[in-house]
Design a protein around this motif. Sequence first.
Motif, PDB file in Angstrom:
ATOM      1  N   THR A 163      -6.185  52.402  24.102  1.00  0.00           N
ATOM      2  CA  THR A 163      -5.248  52.990  23.149  1.00  0.00           C
ATOM      3  C   THR A 163      -4.138  53.750  23.854  1.00  0.00           C
ATOM      4  OG1 THR A 163      -6.657  54.946  22.958  1.00  0.00           O
ATOM      5  CG2 THR A 163      -7.007  53.176  21.358  1.00  0.00           C
ATOM      6  N   ASP A 164      -4.189  53.800  25.170  1.00  0.00           N
ATOM      7  CA  ASP A 164      -3.188  54.521  25.951  1.00  0.00           C
ATOM      8  C   ASP A 164      -1.925  53.669  26.070  1.00  0.00           C
ATOM      9  OD1 ASP A 164      -1.663  55.948  27.682  1.00  0.00           O
ATOM     10  OD2 ASP A 164      -3.145  56.059  29.285  1.00  0.00           O
ATOM     11  N   ILE A 165      -1.002  53.828  25.134  1.00  0.00           N
ATOM     12  CA  ILE A 165       0.217  53.035  25.117  1.00  0.00           C
ATOM     13  C   ILE A 165       1.056  53.299  26.363  1.00  0.00           C
ATOM     14  CG2 ILE A 165       2.400  52.669  23.909  1.00  0.00           C
ATOM     15  CD1 ILE A 165       0.947  53.180  21.314  1.00  0.00           C
ATOM     16  N   GLY A 166       1.097  54.532  26.810  1.00  0.00           N
ATOM     17  CA  GLY A 166       1.901  54.870  27.972  1.00  0.00           C
ATOM     18  C   GLY A 166       1.487  54.102  29.207  1.00  0.00           C
ATOM     19  N   ALA A 167       0.185  53.923  29.418  1.00  0.00           N
ATOM     20  CA  ALA A 167      -0.303  53.185  30.587  1.00  0.00           C
ATOM     21  C   ALA A 167       0.127  51.721  30.516  1.00  0.00           C
ATOM     22  CB  ALA A 167      -1.822  53.285  30.675  1.00  0.00           C
ATOM     23  N   SER A 168       0.077  51.154  29.322  1.00  0.00           N
ATOM     24  CA  SER A 168       0.476  49.761  29.157  1.00  0.00           C
ATOM     25  C   SER A 168       1.963  49.581  29.415  1.00  0.00           C
ATOM     26  CB  SER A 168       0.136  49.285  27.741  1.00  0.00           C
ATOM     27  OG  SER A 168      -1.245  49.396  27.488  1.00  0.00           O
ATOM     28  N   LEU A 169       2.769  50.498  28.906  1.00  0.00           N
ATOM     29  CA  LEU A 169       4.214  50.405  29.093  1.00  0.00           C
ATOM     30  C   LEU A 169       4.601  50.572  30.559  1.00  0.00           C
ATOM     31  CD1 LEU A 169       5.557  52.412  26.021  1.00  0.00           C
ATOM     32  CD2 LEU A 169       5.613  49.954  26.376  1.00  0.00           C
ATOM     33  N   SER A 170       4.000  51.528  31.231  1.00  0.00           N
ATOM     34  CA  SER A 170       4.345  51.745  32.633  1.00  0.00           C
ATOM     35  C   SER A 170       3.903  50.559  33.484  1.00  0.00           C
ATOM     36  CB  SER A 170       3.697  53.036  33.145  1.00  0.00           C
ATOM     37  OG  SER A 170       2.282  52.969  33.056  1.00  0.00           O
ATOM     38  N   LEU A 190       1.604  49.106  19.424  1.00  0.00           N
ATOM     39  CA  LEU A 190       1.824  48.834  20.839  1.00  0.00           C
ATOM     40  C   LEU A 190       2.964  47.847  21.022  1.00  0.00           C
ATOM     41  CD1 LEU A 190       1.063  49.122  23.789  1.00  0.00           C
ATOM     42  CD2 LEU A 190      -0.674  47.347  23.456  1.00  0.00           C
ATOM     43  N   HIS A 193       6.374  49.457  20.419  1.00  0.00           N
ATOM     44  CA  HIS A 193       6.775  50.315  21.536  1.00  0.00           C
ATOM     45  C   HIS A 193       7.278  49.478  22.715  1.00  0.00           C
ATOM     46  CE1 HIS A 193       4.799  53.641  19.445  1.00  0.00           C
ATOM     47  NE2 HIS A 193       5.336  54.454  20.333  1.00  0.00           N
ATOM     48  N   SER A 197      11.101  49.343  24.396  1.00  0.00           N
ATOM     49  CA  SER A 197      11.273  49.787  25.773  1.00  0.00           C
ATOM     50  C   SER A 197      11.786  48.699  26.706  1.00  0.00           C
ATOM     51  CB  SER A 197       9.931  50.321  26.326  1.00  0.00           C
ATOM     52  OG  SER A 197       9.466  51.402  25.547  1.00  0.00           O
TER      53      SER A 197
END
Length: 275
Positions: A163-170, A190, A193, A197
């Motif tokens: 559920t960590d969207i930030g990790a997926s985006l980075s 997700l 987002h 981005s």
Amino acid sequence: MSSNSPVLPLELEREIFEEAAIRCPETIPSLLLVSHRVYEILKIKYRTVTPKGELSTCTFAALRRAIQYNSKAPSFRTHVRHLYIAHSADDGSEVQEILFACAGIQSLSLMTWANIPPSILLALSTLRPRRLWVHIDSLLAAKDLCQPMFTFVTHLLLIVQRTDIGASLSFLANFPSLTHLTIVYAEHTLASHILASFKRLKVVVEYSVATAREELDNVDDRYVTIALQKLIEEWVVGSRGGNDFWARAEAFIAKKRRREIQPDWRYWIEDADGV
């Protein structure tokens, strides 16, 4: 050669040399020298590899035997183009051996491996695939080592169970050539987002087997959901440049932009869409 020499039908000749390569892989270097025609037959033989030979030209076991008997032959580096790897019970040494021998891989699937063994990460760093199917958790911890492998990836299927969207985006920022993305087991938020981005993405597909649909407000028209049942068949079709789910998603988006899809907010493909 005498004009009276017997000539085998091409289909029979192909079957003979392919069977010889499978049963006696140690003869492959000699077989490649028989003629240009035989060279082409065997080159095609090892082009697409799936676990049990599903819709492909070679099984994983046959490729491994051939490489073991011909470890110094350079043919596998150029002949193996598409490799689908199923989960292996060993420590990854079998897969490592194949990856080092087949550095010319263009399509690679590791999606059945939730945690890639450390033993094959170094081998992965030597590859430059265009299409990659993988668990995000498998590479997050080793992204620095595998960074070179991401350079030319244009089509990425990513299994995301976090559920960590930030990790997926980075993590996606490591793919400078990425144009097509499929997310498996993800939430709608997700995908939105990611699209916001990464403007360079042409299409984001959410793989889903769910039949229930719900309307999303202001959904990006590059976002599509597709229900798939036979992923390995889709992978083989895509490796041949066929009408896989990415191609169908592109066709659907094009129709949607021409206002041929109703209602215009729909983001899933139906049979009547003709794509």
